[in-house]
Enzyme design. Structure first.
Site, PDB file in Angstrom:
ATOM      1  N   SER A 166     -56.787  48.640 -37.140  1.00  0.00           N
ATOM      2  CA  SER A 166     -55.354  48.481 -36.867  1.00  0.00           C
ATOM      3  C   SER A 166     -54.702  47.299 -37.577  1.00  0.00           C
ATOM      4  O   SER A 166     -53.485  47.255 -37.697  1.00  0.00           O
ATOM      5  CB  SER A 166     -55.111  48.367 -35.366  1.00  0.00           C
ATOM      6  OG  SER A 166     -55.560  47.117 -34.888  1.00  0.00           O
ATOM      7  N   LYS A 195     -53.265  41.611 -32.803  1.00  0.00           N
ATOM      8  CA  LYS A 195     -52.040  42.170 -33.389  1.00  0.00           C
ATOM      9  C   LYS A 195     -51.165  41.034 -33.910  1.00  0.00           C
ATOM     10  O   LYS A 195     -51.401  39.863 -33.624  1.00  0.00           O
ATOM     11  CB  LYS A 195     -51.238  42.974 -32.362  1.00  0.00           C
ATOM     12  CG  LYS A 195     -52.009  44.078 -31.676  1.00  0.00           C
ATOM     13  CD  LYS A 195     -52.375  45.207 -32.587  1.00  0.00           C
ATOM     14  CE  LYS A 195     -53.206  46.238 -31.833  1.00  0.00           C
ATOM     15  NZ  LYS A 195     -53.884  47.163 -32.692  1.00  0.00           N
TER      16      LYS A 195
END
EC number: 3.4.21.89
Length: 187
Positions: free
Chosen positions: A42, A83
């Site tokens: 990701s 993230k």
């Protein structure tokens, strides 16, 4: 002092030194820094699956998260996610025509340039607005909007909603493994 007494004294000194070292290591890991392994794709191209990083737990005890920091946080699935902070409290977020807008201002994302070149036939992600995702036009107070750099394959705030700041473990910017990939990552 006899030989037995001297051996006991030396054993006790080694035991104390070992206990102090273990205690210091535990305190440093619990309160200051902890290692983490990137699990998944990701955050590509910035981070690769299996990269090992150091998470600074003190950063947000002394200051607030900044836009584009790479953070580790406790996700709803009882996992820690890595993230990038995109939206801060009070920000409006919109993604349209393959461009990020924060507070109606087009935002340059230089950390994605290499990835955009690889996607010559597609978009980073579908268009969205914050209102479509969380039902509010701005990021709520005390929360963050986070996204992975690999926008097509990232489970982030578009799926799990905004992240409470108290769920943030810390920031990370130092990859220490694999050795040939040791580096600081860009904001």
């Amino acid at each position: 002092m006899n030989l037995l007494s001297k051996a006991k004294n030396e054993w006790w000194e080694w035991t104390k030194a070992l206990l102090i070292a273990v205690s210091l290591a535990a305190l440093i890991r619990f309160f200051l820094f902890t290692p983490i392994v990137v699990d998944g794709l990701s955050m590509m191209p910035t981070l690769q699956n299996g990269d090992r990083m150091i998470v600074s737990k003190m950063d947000y005890k002394l200051s607030s998260p900044k836009r584009f920091d790479v953070v580790v946080f406790h996700a709803p699935e009882q996992k820690d996610y890595i993230k990038r902070v995109i939206g801060l409290p009070g920000d409006s977020i919109e993604f349209k025509d393959d461009q990020l807008y924060i507070n109606n201002t087009l935002i340059d994302e230089p950390y994605l340039e290499g990835y955009k070149v690889q996607l010559s036939n597609g978009k980073l992600t579908e268009d969205f607005s914050l209102d479509q995702i969380i039902g509010q036009s701005i990021v709520p107070e005390g929360e963050l909007f986070v996204m992975g750099d690999n926008r097509r394959f990232s489970k982030d705030s578009r799926h799990i909603g905004t992240v409470p700041i108290e769920e943030v473990v810390g920031s990370t910017s130092f990859v220490f493994w694999p050795i040939q990939e040791i580096r600081l990552i860009d904001r």
